[in-house]
Scaffold this motif. Structure first.
Motif, mmCIF file in Angstrom:
data_model
loop_
_atom_site.group_PDB
_atom_site.id
_atom_site.type_symbol
_atom_site.label_atom_id
_atom_site.label_comp_id
_atom_site.label_asym_id
_atom_site.label_seq_id
_atom_site.Cartn_x
_atom_site.Cartn_y
_atom_site.Cartn_z
ATOM 1 N N MET A 491 0.783 -1.191 0.220
ATOM 2 C CA MET A 491 0.030 -0.245 -0.130
ATOM 3 C C MET A 491 0.886 1.245 -0.031
ATOM 4 N N PHE A 492 2.043 1.180 0.075
ATOM 5 C CA PHE A 492 2.817 2.275 0.233
ATOM 6 C C PHE A 492 3.782 2.681 -1.095
ATOM 7 N N ILE A 493 4.007 1.523 -2.005
ATOM 8 C CA ILE A 493 4.603 1.582 -3.156
ATOM 9 C C ILE A 493 4.201 2.834 -4.095
ATOM 10 N N LEU A 494 2.833 2.813 -4.494
ATOM 11 C CA LEU A 494 2.461 3.721 -5.278
ATOM 12 C C LEU A 494 2.325 5.209 -4.748
ATOM 13 N N PRO A 495 1.969 5.482 -3.693
ATOM 14 C CA PRO A 495 2.007 6.829 -2.988
ATOM 15 C C PRO A 495 3.240 7.352 -2.807
ATOM 16 N N MET A 496 4.285 6.300 -2.674
ATOM 17 C CA MET A 496 5.839 6.865 -2.559
ATOM 18 C C MET A 496 6.390 7.325 -3.815
ATOM 19 N N ILE A 497 6.157 6.362 -4.860
ATOM 20 C CA ILE A 497 6.557 6.731 -6.061
ATOM 21 C C ILE A 497 6.135 8.043 -6.587
ATOM 22 N N PHE A 498 4.723 8.180 -6.166
ATOM 23 C CA PHE A 498 4.067 9.257 -6.843
ATOM 24 C C PHE A 498 4.533 10.812 -6.449
ATOM 25 N N MET A 499 4.801 10.628 -5.088
ATOM 26 C CA MET A 499 5.191 11.851 -4.470
ATOM 27 C C MET A 499 6.672 12.114 -4.595
ATOM 28 N N LEU A 500 7.260 11.018 -4.904
ATOM 29 C CA LEU A 500 8.843 11.332 -5.313
ATOM 30 C C LEU A 500 8.842 12.005 -6.581
ATOM 31 N N ILE A 501 8.095 11.608 -7.589
ATOM 32 C CA ILE A 501 8.032 12.241 -8.980
ATOM 33 C C ILE A 501 7.540 13.476 -8.907
ATOM 34 N N ALA A 502 6.414 13.584 -8.225
ATOM 35 C CA ALA A 502 5.598 15.107 -8.119
ATOM 36 C C ALA A 502 6.674 16.155 -7.824
ATOM 37 N N THR A 503 7.237 15.783 -6.344
ATOM 38 C CA THR A 503 7.707 16.607 -5.642
ATOM 39 C C THR A 503 9.308 16.899 -6.419
#
Length: 560
Positions: A491-503
């Motif tokens: 449950m952490f993988i998608l949020p983690m990757i998305f926030m890394l890319i966005a920020t």
């Protein structure tokens, strides 16, 4: 769009998310109420102090809220109400609440230590150092930005020298509020007064403070207030949590709850139409922004905030009475903040007119929107009082976030110089000095104060990106730990990757703008130069830490 319908749909979604997804996460991670929490096993009367769930919820919620869920959605509304609403609900449930809940839970399973310690145990010592530096830089931005905001709301004079009655009243009430909180803490924790009785007395005292403040404002200059605020946060950050932190934040939460209830009453009673278009385009109303990544950075605390992970693992976990409280305080606290973000979106949405966003700061827009709805239900005479109290509430939460951030920065600074498993009392020389809580706090206050003196406008553009990038790293830490102990961490993988890319995208965009400004000769070292320095450091630290963490999460490197 009808504002009442939007609010009902939003609350229903958040409640369903709490019951279903929050409950599922607790089962997946193995939350166990029978386990003793660090507040009991390591109780020291200073930082580790058990707190009743309502008191701790008040502290946690007041600390994480600040001005974030108000400023963010109002500023992001340039893209229309629909994308902002979708990100608040989706981001809040599947990103922000997951991060907040997991940060508290991971910390209590690591003896109440910070996320930095969790990273050291599950990724490596180098990763911990990287995270502590990154988190400390972010907290310096928080201290500087919120100190500047609080000074702005307390400053008794305009640039022309005219007095500002609203600011003077806010200052008086805030000072009295601190005194009331100290008395409340002494009654509850030293005189064993029943919480219910003390709460009633505390609320009555708050009302009295407001009445006194409206009639006896304090008028001091911005410079004087900055000095006083810096002295206050130094003292507040080194005193035991039961003296000021717990009681002040608990009582503060009633201001926030009251403000939210008043807003709901206004929305239900007047249910005005939201004039803001559902979608204004990928470039926003002014055509000079970009929905990706700026929407996901600007909404900030309304959907996900890395600062929450530092609060959860820095102070909340040390006061958690039972593991079962982690869900309501972590997951539930974030969703309440999402509800406030929705109310903020409604406030700006009803004031949109003639194709333009309303004038004023986000706090002023929020106060105007809520006060207007209250006046619309037949309480026209209450407009000015409602407006003043809302401004006061927002200022109170900024002050709360400010001294919480200072305490957390002190933890980070000390932790950087204390080797794992070492008693701080055995340190010598330079490390002993740096591990001293008073020295660590003093360094933080001085640097934050210098940055605040230049105005938050110089560092605020970096706060959102640094804060959201910190969230990605907190998700990474929890994912690494759960993976290492054999629990579900998908449950952490998608949020983690998305926030890394966005920020990282947002930071690169800001970096390019500043470099272009320098090449055009329109930049200064004190503004764009400072931003470039922070951006380069943040990007380098985040990428290095992300690589270290991903090696663990995806199996290329395993910790002992």
């Amino acid at each position: 769009m009808n504002s009442l319908l939007l609010l009902i749909i939003s609350i229903a979604v958040l409640v369903i998310g709490y019951i279903t997804y929050g409950g599922w996460l607790a089962k997946q991670w193995g939350v166990d109420p029978s386990k003793e929490t660090p507040s009991h096993t390591q109780q020291d009367g200073v930082d580790y102090v058990p707190a009743k769930a309502p008191v701790l919820m008040g502290h946690h919620f007041a600390s994480i809220a600040g001005a974030g869920p108000i400023n963010g959605p109002i500023q992001a509304a340039i893209f229309g109400w629909l994308p902002v609403l979708l990100w608040i609900l989706i981001g809040g449930i599947f990103f922000g609440a997951v991060q907040d809940f997991s940060s508290i839970f991971a910390s209590i399973r690591h003896k109440g230590k910070s996320i930095g310690h969790v990273i050291e145990q599950n990724v490596g010592a180098k990763a911990k150092k990287l995270f502590l530096i990154f988190a400390y830089l972010t907290l310096l931005l928080v201290v500087a930005a919120f100190a500047s905001i609080v000074v702005g709301t307390f400053n008794g004079f305009t640039p022309e020298g005219d007095i500002v009655p609203a600011n003077g009243s806010t200052a008086t009430i805030s000072v009295l509020f601190i005194i009331i909180a100290i008395i409340f803490g002494a009654l509850v924790y030293r005189k064993n007064a029943p919480l219910s009785v003390a709460t009633v007395v505390g609320i009555i005292a708050i009302i009295a403070c407001i009445a006194i403040g409206l009639n006896f404002p304090i008028y001091l200059s911005a410079t004087t207030w900055l000095i006083l605020i810096l002295i206050y946060i130094f003292v507040a950050s080194v005193t035991p949590v039961w003296i000021l932190l717990q009681p002040r934040d608990y009582l503060n939460s009633f201001l926030l709850y009251g403000m939210m209830i008043a807003a709901v009453v206004g929305i239900v009673g007047s249910h005005p139409a939201i004039e803001l278009p559902a979608f204004t385009g990928f470039q926003g109303i002014n055509g000079n922004s970009s929905l990706f990544p700026m929407l996901f950075i600007t909404v900030a605390c309304g959907a996900i905030s890395g600062f929450h992970s530092l609060v959860g693992s820095g102070t909340t976990s040390k006061q958690l009475n039972s593991e079962k409280d982690a869900k309501i305080i972590g997951f539930g606290g974030m969703l309440i903040e999402c509800a406030l973000a929705v109310i903020s979106l409604i406030a700006v949405g009803i004031l949109f007119a003639d194709g333009a966003m309303p004038n004023g700061t986000p706090t002023q827009v929020f106060a105007t929107g809520i006060a207007s709805m209250i006046a619309a239900i037949g309480l026209e005479s209450a407009y000015n009082v409602a407006y003043a109290i809302i401004i006061l509430a927002v200022s109170a939460f900024c002050l709360t976030s400010l001294d919480t951030a200072t305490r957390l920065a002190r933890y980070m600074f000390q932790e950087f110089f204390i080797p794992e498993g070492t008693d701080p009392k055995t340190l010598t020389g330079f490390k002993k000095v740096c591990a001293n809580p008073y020295f660590a706090t003093l360094v933080t206050v001085i640097i934050g104060g210098i940055m605040a003196a230049g105005g938050y406008a110089k560092i605020w553009p970096l706060f959102g990106s640094a804060n959201q990038l910190l969230a990605a790293l907190a998700l990474l830490a929890a994912a690494a730990w759960l993976g290492n102990i054999g629990k579900n961490n998908k449950m952490f993988i998608l949020p983690m990757i998305f926030m890394l890319i966005a920020t990282l995208s947002a930071l690169v965009i800001t970096l390019i703008k500043n470099v272009v400004a320098f090449s055009a000769g329109t930049a200064t070292l004190s503004t764009e130069g400072l931003q470039i320095l922070f951006i380069v450091l943040l990007i380098a630290l985040a990428i290095d830490l992300a690589i270290e963490g991903c090696r663990v999460i995806f199996g290329k490197k395993k910790t002992a």
